[in-house]
Motif scaffolding. Structure first.
Motif, PDB file in Angstrom:
ATOM      1  N   VAL B 255       0.858  -1.197   0.000  1.00  0.00           N
ATOM      2  CA  VAL B 255       0.000   0.000   0.000  1.00  0.00           C
ATOM      3  C   VAL B 255       0.889   1.240   0.000  1.00  0.00           C
ATOM      4  CG1 VAL B 255      -1.964  -1.024   1.203  1.00  0.00           C
ATOM      5  CG2 VAL B 255      -0.105  -0.016   2.516  1.00  0.00           C
ATOM      6  N   ASP B 256       0.280   2.352  -0.405  1.00  0.00           N
ATOM      7  CA  ASP B 256       0.995   3.622  -0.311  1.00  0.00           C
ATOM      8  C   ASP B 256       0.642   4.290   1.020  1.00  0.00           C
ATOM      9  OD1 ASP B 256      -1.531   4.613  -0.548  1.00  0.00           O
ATOM     10  OD2 ASP B 256      -1.260   5.505  -2.526  1.00  0.00           O
ATOM     11  N   ASN B 257       1.033   5.542   1.197  1.00  0.00           N
ATOM     12  CA  ASN B 257       0.778   6.194   2.469  1.00  0.00           C
ATOM     13  C   ASN B 257      -0.698   6.535   2.688  1.00  0.00           C
ATOM     14  OD1 ASN B 257       3.860   7.054   1.963  1.00  0.00           O
ATOM     15  ND2 ASN B 257       3.382   6.901   4.133  1.00  0.00           N
ATOM     16  N   MET B 259      -2.849   4.202   2.172  1.00  0.00           N
ATOM     17  CA  MET B 259      -3.365   2.845   2.385  1.00  0.00           C
ATOM     18  C   MET B 259      -4.074   2.289   1.146  1.00  0.00           C
ATOM     19  SD  MET B 259      -2.493   1.819   5.369  1.00  0.00           S
ATOM     20  CE  MET B 259      -0.949   2.713   5.327  1.00  0.00           C
ATOM     21  N   SER B 275       3.566  -1.321   4.183  1.00  0.00           N
ATOM     22  CA  SER B 275       3.490   0.087   3.808  1.00  0.00           C
ATOM     23  C   SER B 275       4.854   0.740   3.959  1.00  0.00           C
ATOM     24  CB  SER B 275       2.443   0.784   4.684  1.00  0.00           C
ATOM     25  OG  SER B 275       2.720   0.549   6.028  1.00  0.00           O
ATOM     26  N   THR B 283       9.536  -0.639   2.265  1.00  0.00           N
ATOM     27  CA  THR B 283       8.228  -0.966   2.801  1.00  0.00           C
ATOM     28  C   THR B 283       8.387  -2.026   3.874  1.00  0.00           C
ATOM     29  OG1 THR B 283       7.905  -2.607   1.076  1.00  0.00           O
ATOM     30  CG2 THR B 283       7.026  -0.410   0.662  1.00  0.00           C
ATOM     31  N   GLN B 295      -3.465   3.184  10.615  1.00  0.00           N
ATOM     32  CA  GLN B 295      -3.685   2.813   9.213  1.00  0.00           C
ATOM     33  C   GLN B 295      -5.166   2.660   8.919  1.00  0.00           C
ATOM     34  OE1 GLN B 295      -1.331  -0.723   8.613  1.00  0.00           O
ATOM     35  NE2 GLN B 295       0.527   0.444   8.150  1.00  0.00           N
TER      36      GLN B 295
END
Lengths: 164, 393, 637, 154
Positions: B255-257, B259, B275, B283, B295
């Motif tokens: 996932v990115d920041n 989510m 992440s 990550t 998150q």
């Protein structure tokens, strides 16, 4: 939302805050029950809970013991639910949470409760230098500072109550 | 809007809070294979120790879902996903349409091959905990396999119950992933002093079973440790099977920041997610409670059209080892590269070590002096400068 | 729509109870807000016999629909009640920031009923209402009260609406002061508040207003702002305030002096805004909420007899009433008298007017120095005026007689004194000499509260700006009617301004945005309304809503017994020519006024015999239910 | 040349258009309590003082922020509040000597003037010219001139 501010530069280390807090919270006078701490070394020099709006301690609490009371506007700990896991201590950037053996059941998280029953933090009320400050909310705090500051801006001698 | 949340533990619940804050009317459905409302896995060792009652394990009551207007499908497993049609398939044959989906399936315990016999358990579910507690109360001998945080916490819990466990760690020292050498040794001494039998470098060969069930465990060096219950605490792994093949997965779901996974409309949070870390260098899967909560909140906010970012994984641990608080965070391994060093301080039972990269603190181990943990964590998050003022070394 | 209009907060002081209700959507579409909704509420909550000072008489505060938004000059608040001064309908409005604060607290309308058993003030903290003891501040002046409440509440940023000692003593022209110096002055709203034992209403609002179509609203507001700043009168208004036009009005012989014995003043410069600025009395400009001009003044006297005096104002009307009207041309005395009126909480127009009347009585020997406890009340004596202001507020000596208003005072003194009592319907006339401003004359005569310029400001008839002349041409078809000496086409001019002004008030705009400066046109107001509420309304519809408001206000008076004869002007203006204009028309002759009224009533579709609206007219304005109630008491035209 | 928001309180009429423009620009609504620039009114003296972040060289709000949420974008410099990091501890609020930092009443996150990234909305609506976006030396020049004028009776 309770808002407590600290200005270490003004602190004369008189420790009146600790004494008042100790008395308020039923300590034995040895400082073990004080929820505000003046440190002799290390950081931060004064530690007390800031009652954060999105408190990291509450997010980290695994047992649901820490929560924000939306009515009183304070972050509070339910000692009965606390399991003493240190997670909140690890999260608090102000080092404001201690572990204290409260009811003879082992170490439990312990911190400022905003003097709910008094309506205003007593340590702040007794701080002689203004090193501790508090307001009912961040809006009130910034508003008061703004007003005091603005009153000095113009030569019109505003009687409009810098302190009103 | 149709929101579907798979998994109703820390991340899932926190996401529901966040969604409802922004979208009072959207349809939220929660799918979880456990038939009771969410409970806290982190509390299981505390339950075994008797610090929390079984009913206090639960994070929420059923009324929570009602008051949040959440449809619950508990006791149902999600089995498949069609991200193209935005549909989720359930084990009972039902199909759920979603506009946004949160994968919060969490992690499962790692189960070694030798452990598939009776008298062996993990420590992941409420049932596991009940089994262990009952065995301990019945005076059974317990062996814990795994010298990680869960193993150590379990050892402490059993000791509190009056049972003296044996702790087997395959690595040369306990807590090798979350502590430096000195802290490991100090903690090991501390456990030994309290009667926990700690054996490091111990590989389990097989389980010795007799007519009345498990009788012991045979180590690879041939020695046998007698016991009636073997608890495997070898860590956890993300439960990615639901989404594998649809989403980008490394160890966990990438996932990115925000989510967001690799597929639009699908988010992941909690123990299942992999992440970015706070340094933006890679990550990580981080199976810790504060991350799952944060998150979940970020995912929920973004699912409901808001904007929030996860600051990144900062691995950390806190525990109470028989009255000795232990906290560690960040990068603990000091590579033999330029710019890396560590500084430490030991005074009696208080030990502190900071890992420094360049001018910045990037990791810390604190034993017996936990008050500094918060400020140090804050310093690490802010970039690590100025640590000298925090800690007079 | 609720997000922009706010709720209605009902407060019953007798029962110490407060409750909130949303404004029904259809009421906003029908009455727009502010003044319109106030009229609607007052119509519903009163009957023909409601005693203006009785506990059952409601006092309604209504913020403009757009108050609190960025719509320029939209911060005005209307106060509506049955007038303690006249007994007729009263709408009076004030600027400042109180209304906006109330809106930010989520409340658009405050309806106060009942009477507290001892002095109280209301503390509205974001919609939470507290009744607080006002006994310690009862008797305090407006400034002291404002500060005391801010201190007690512990927040200097709150807004307070206050009455002064005059309101407490039920002086018939006591006002309600917003933000200390902004007054809802006329008609005795302060007395209505005092009669309820209500010293103040303090508000803190931290909420937000959201337009239904934010981008469109933002755009429309920007258009209005640009238009206002481009108006030719804007700069002068900003620089010299309202009193900046004293000289121009004087030149037109429409500046009332010496209790309307004259209609120009020889040394007018001394009381003009330009003079205040040049002599350094003016310290700074002050603006109401969202205003782009800042026409309000702040003046301070640092030298001389009145050194240490500071106040908001003086405005044009104040300069006229406490200055020229009493023959006073000493700006320092005017500022001091203004300060007194402000801190004691009185309307400067009526206050100056009753003093001027008393001066004339004194000159003509109807009252003596003994009646005045030795005060030598001569024309032009600023100190005597100041002393009289104080006596009126505290109802001392002859001040007690004057505090009842000029009509009652004339009755008290008797003789011919009614001839120079400059009132109609019981309200003292404002400063325009209507003998030289015929649209004003008509507008003053039909004003439900009495003869002044704030039922409808027909400033355009003076022809002082190109925008004003263009507007007159648009209404009448010819620019030549932009001439205040002509009596033709006045009904058309008045009616257009009435509609426009009602919309202006309802949305919270200031007269200086639409009927004295012209940047905020009806079309632009319609656009702003549509964007704010999400309900499309056309220019014609919004003007029709304005007329609905005007008609409803008229109906209030009709229900209370008004007939055509009540639409009149002070005796002097109808029977004495001004010496400053030798031409024949320099009078509001009864026949001329009557002709204008005929035109006006028929334009409205009201019965010219009685001046009562007809059932047809009311039906066409969706006021059928009002018509039925009037029919029930036999008062339908 | 770096430009700053400079306020001239003696010109301010107190109309609050700046607050309304600011809250509209940042939040899409009209609300002084959501505005990054705040007006302090002393009504009895008709004094109005706009208060806004003055972009300190060493911002105490940033220095005391425990999470690094208060920061400055170097290219502006424009203030940046990293909402994901802000925990609402109010240190910045207490730290600011001007009272120019507040918490968002809704989200509890710190709010601070970001100069609208170089095109301040408040400046555009200030009809009185009391808020200007100008290089610092221009403000200093103006101040010097005003001071000199007040000394010279002519």
């Amino acid at each position: 939302m309770l808002s407590i501010g600290v200005d270490p530069a003004r602190c004369t280390r008189c420790r009146r805050c600790e004494a008042v807090c100790e008395m308020t919270h039923g300590g034995d006078g040895q400082g073990g029950r004080s929820r505000v701490r003046i440190r002799d070394s290390g950081w931060p020099p004064i530690s007390i809970c800031r009652h954060c709006e999105s408190a990291p301690c509450a997010d980290a609490c695994v047992s649901g013991a820490i929560r924000l009371d939306p009515v009183a506007g304070v972050v509070e700990i339910d000692v009965a639910r606390c399991v003493g896991c240190w997670s909140c201590v690890m999260e608090c950037p102000f080092a404001a949470i201690a572990m204290v053996d409260v009811a003879g059941q082992g170490a439990r998280a312990y911190k400022c409760d905003g003097c709910r029953e008094w309506g205003f933090p007593r340590c702040v009320a007794y701080c002689p230098t203004g090193a501790l400050r508090a307001g009912a909310g961040a809006g009130e705090m910034s508003g008061r500072v703004r007003r005091q500051r603005a009153a000095r801006v113009l030569p019109g001698r505003p009687t409009g109550g810098a302190r009103a | 809007m149709n929101y579907v949340v798979v998994g109703s533990s820390a991340a899932g619940l926190s996401a529901i809070h966040a969604i409802r804050k922004l979208d009072p009317c959207g349809n939220i459905t929660v799918v979880d294979e456990e038939s009771r409302p969410a409970y806290s896995r982190v509390l299981l060792t505390h339950y075994i120790a008797g610090r929390v009652a079984e009913r206090d394990l639960f994070l929420v009551e059923e009324a929570f879902y009602r008051s949040y207007g959440v449809r619950t499908l508990l006791g149902v497993r999600a089995t498949g996903l069609d991200p193209g049609r935005r549909q989720l398939y359930l084990a009972d044959g039902r199909v759920l349409d979603y506009d946004s989906l949160l994968v919060a399936t969490g992690a499962r315990a790692v189960v070694p091959s030798w452990s598939r016999t009776g008298g062996v358990t993990g420590l992941r579910t409420r049932e596991d905990a009940v089994r262990i507690r009952n065995a301990a109360l019945a005076g059974r001998r317990v062996v814990i396999v795994g010298g990680g945080p869960v193993g150590v916490k379990l050892a402490c819990a059993l000791l509190e119950l009056g049972v003296t466990p044996t702790l087997l760690a395959s690595s040369p020292r306990i807590l090798s992933q979350v502590a430096d050498r000195e802290a490991s040794l100090m903690l090991e001494q501390h456990l030994l002093r309290h009667g926990v039998r700690v054996r490091c470098g111990a590989e389990v060969g097989e389980v010795a079973a007799g007519p009345r069930g498990t009788e012991g465990v045979v180590l690879s060096d041939g020695s046998t440790v007698p016991c009636q219950l073997l608890v495997v605490c070898k860590g956890v792994e993300p439960r990615t099977e639901l989404v594998a093949g649809h989403l980008a997965v490394r160890r966990g779901v990438l996932v990115d920041n925000g989510m967001r996974t690799s597929v639009p409309g699908v988010y992941a949070a909690g123990d299942v997610a992999e992440s970015p870390d706070i340094w933006g260098e890679g990550t990580r899967v981080s199976a810790i409670w504060p991350h799952a909560v944060k998150q979940g909140k970020v995912a929920g906010t973004n699912m409901a059209g808001g904007r929030d970012l996860f600051p990144g994984v900062l691995p950390r641990n806190a525990m109470d080892v028989l009255g000795m608080p232990f906290v560690s965070m960040g990068l603990l391994h000091v590579p033999a590269a330029a710019g890396w060093r560590s500084v430490s301080r030991r005074r009696g039972n208080s030990y502190l070590r900071l890992v420094i990269r360049g001018e910045s603190v990037v990791g810390a181990v604190l034993l017996g002096c936990p008050q500094l943990a918060g400020p140090i964590q804050a310093a690490i998050r802010k970039g690590g400068r100025g640590w000298e003022q925090l800690v007079p070394l | 729509m609720r997000e922009i209009a706010g709720d209605i907060l009902y407060v019953d002081l007798s029962e110490r109870r407060a409750w909130r209700e949303p404004v029904p959507h259809e009421d906003i579409l029908k009455f727009l807000g502010g003044r319109g909704l106030n009229a609607h509420l007052l119509w519903k909550l009163t009957g023909p016999d409601t005693d203006p000072l009785g506990p059952e008489s409601p006092l309604v505060f209504g913020t403009g629909l757009l108050s609190g938004t960025e719509a320029p000059c939209s911060g005005r608040t209307t106060v509506t009640c049955r007038s303690p001064a006249t007994g007729w309908y009263l709408k009076t409005s004030g600027g400042g920031h109180w209304g906006g604060e109330l809106k930010f607290a989520g409340i658009g309308y405050l309806v106060i009923k009942g009477k507290a058993d001892h002095p109280v003030y209301l503390w509205i903290d974001d919609g939470r209402v507290e009744f607080r003891d006002a006994r310690p501040i009862w008797g305090a002046d407006v400034r002291q009260t404002d500060l005391a409440i801010k201190k007690e509440v512990g927040d200097g940023d709150i807004q307070v609406a206050v009455i002064g000692p005059a309101g407490e003593r039920l002086v018939k022209f006591a006002g309600i002061m917003f933000s200390v110096y902004n007054t809802a002055a006329r008609g005795g709203a302060g007395a209505a508040m005092g009669a309820k034992n209500l010293k103040a209403v303090a508000v803190r609002g931290t909420g937000a207003l959201r337009a239904a179509q934010p981008a469109r609203f933002h755009q429309a507001a920007a258009v209005c702002r640009r238009a206002l700043l481009a108006d030719s009168g804007g700069e002068g208004l900003a620089r010299y305030g309202t009193s900046g036009s004293v000289e121009a009005v004087n030149e037109l012989r429409a500046w009332a002096a010496y209790n309307f014995q004259r209609s120009r003043l020889d040394d007018v410069y001394a009381v003009s805004g330009q003079c205040l600025a040049e002599r350094g009395y003016l310290k700074r400009r002050v603006a109401c909420l969202a205003c782009v001009f800042g026409c309000h003044r702040y003046t301070e006297l640092t030298r001389g007899e009145f050194a240490g005096c500071y106040t908001g104002g003086p405005e044009l009307e104040t300069v006229g009433a406490l200055g020229s009207g009493c023959g006073v041309s000493d700006p320092e005395a005017i500022i001091k008298a203004n300060e007194l009126c402000n801190v004691l909480g009185m309307d400067t127009i009526s206050c100056g007017s009753v003093i001027a009347w008393a001066m004339e009585c004194y000159e003509k020997g109807l009252i003596s120095a003994r009646d005045l406890d030795g005060l030598d009340l001569r024309w032009g004596d600023g100190r005597a005026v100041i002393e009289m202001v104080r006596r009126i507020a505290y109802r001392q000596g002859f001040g007690d007689v004057l505090a009842e208003g000029v009509r009652a005072a004339a009755r008290h003194v008797g003789g011919d004194s009614y001839r120079w009592a400059m009132e109609a319907k019981g309200l003292e006339q404002s400063r325009v000499d209507t003998r030289s401003a015929k649209a004003y004359a008509l507008a003053f005569a039909v004003n439900p509260r009495g003869p002044d310029h704030l039922h409808t400001e027909t400033f355009a008839e003076f022809g002082l700006s190109p925008e004003g002349r263009a507007l007159i041409a648009r209404i009448t078809g010819d620019e030549k009617y932009a001439n205040p000496y002509l009596a033709e086409k006045r009904a058309e001019i008045v009616r257009w301004h009435e509609d426009c002004y009602a919309v202006t008030d309802a949305l919270g705009f200031c007269a200086f945005s639409s009927t004295a400066l012209y940047g905020v046109t009806p079309a632009r107001m319609a656009e702003l309304f549509s964007a704010a509420t999400g309900h499309e309304i056309s220019e014609e519809e919004i003007m029709r809503a304005g007329r609905r408001i005007v008609t409803l206000e008229k109906c209030f008076n009709v229900r209370a017994g008004a007939v055509r004869a009540d639409d009149s002007l002070p005796w002097r203006l109808m029977h004495e020519r001004t010496p400053d204009r030798p031409d024949a028309d320099a009078i509001n002759a009864p026949e001329e006024l009557s002709r204008m009224l005929d035109e006006y009533y028929s334009l409205h579709g009201w019965d010219p015999e009685t001046s009562w609206p007809t059932s047809q007219t009311l039906e066409s304005l969706d006021l059928g239910d009002v018509g039925r109630q009037l029919a029930a008491v036999g008062k339908l035209g | 040349m770096e430009k700053f928001l400079v306020v001239y309180p003696d010109l301010c009429t107190g109309c609050r258009q700046c607050e309304l423009a600011c809250s509209y620009h940042h939040e899409g609504v009209y609300s002084p309590s959501l505005s990054r620039i705040r007006l302090v009114k002393f009504e009895d003296r008709c004094l109005n003082v706009p208060v806004v972040c003055s972009y300190c060289e060493k911002p105490p709000c940033e220095a005391l922020c425990p999470t690094g949420a208060m920061s400055t974008v170097p290219e502006g410099p424009y203030a940046l509040v990293r909402e994901d990091r802000c925990i609402g501890c109010k240190e910045c609020v207490h730290a600011c000597p001007l009272g120019a930092v507040q918490l968002h009443p809704g989200s509890g996150v710190a709010m601070r003037c970001d100069l609208c990234r170089g095109d301040p909305a408040c400046v555009k609506v200030c009809a009185a010219g009391a808020i200007r976006y100008e290089p610092l030396d221009a403000a200093v020049r103006e101040k010097r001139r005003a001071r000199a004028t007040s000394l010279n009776p002519l």
